[in-house]
Scaffold this motif. Structure first.
Motif: not given
Length: 169
Positions: A70-80
């Protein structure tokens, strides 16, 4: 990155294989190859109608990994949400880098490609090769976020789309 052991992967697990994205381990089988018995993960990539067999002892070396947390998904969304970083290098060089990021299997690197190649409606048209890379990265990102969050791909695509649109505004 923690080194995954063979026992970390089981049938029915969703996994990520760098060159192909999200797949599902359907079974673990033994096969005789050149007089040696090999234990193999049988991974199905339903969308691509493809089955891949990866030796269990080489799985981690080959880059097989669990779905993003979930943290990695959140990081990916922040990257976007970030500002696109487009180098001034020639397109062929950048295209090669984007291709490597997509095939790395790294969710954050894939999110960077989506972010960098995303075009708002008022921006210039994408070239064919830009659009191909963008769509490949977007599909990988969508599939993994959908699988990791237990949602379907259309709701994951909506979530990604809304982040990209809000960024452009």
């Amino acid at each position: 990155m923690t080194k995954a052991k063979k026992s970390d992967f089981r049938p029915d697990d969703f996994v990520v294989y760098p060159a192909h994205g999200v797949g599902k381990i359907v079974s673990i089988e033994e096969q005789e190859v050149a007089g040696m018995t090999l234990e193999l993960f049988v991974i199905s990539f339903e969308k691509d109608k493809m089955t891949l067999r990866v030796p269990t002892h080489k799985a981690t070396e080959a880059g097989l990994r669990q779905l993003a947390s979930a943290d990695e998904v959140e990081h990916a969304m922040k990257t976007l949400k970030g500002k696109a970083k487009v180098k001034k290098a020639m397109w062929s060089r950048r295209a090669q880098e984007y291709e490597q990021k997509i095939n790395s299997g790294d969710l954050i690197a894939i999110a960077e490609v989506v972010r960098d190649l995303h075009r708002a409606d008022d921006q210039r048209e994408q070239s064919y090769s830009e659009r191909q890379l963008y769509e490949a990265a977007l599909e990988r990102l969508t599939r993994e976020i959908a699988a990791a969050s237990g949602n379907d791909e259309s709701s994951a695509a909506e979530k990604i789309g809304s982040v990209l649109v809000s960024r452009a505004a």
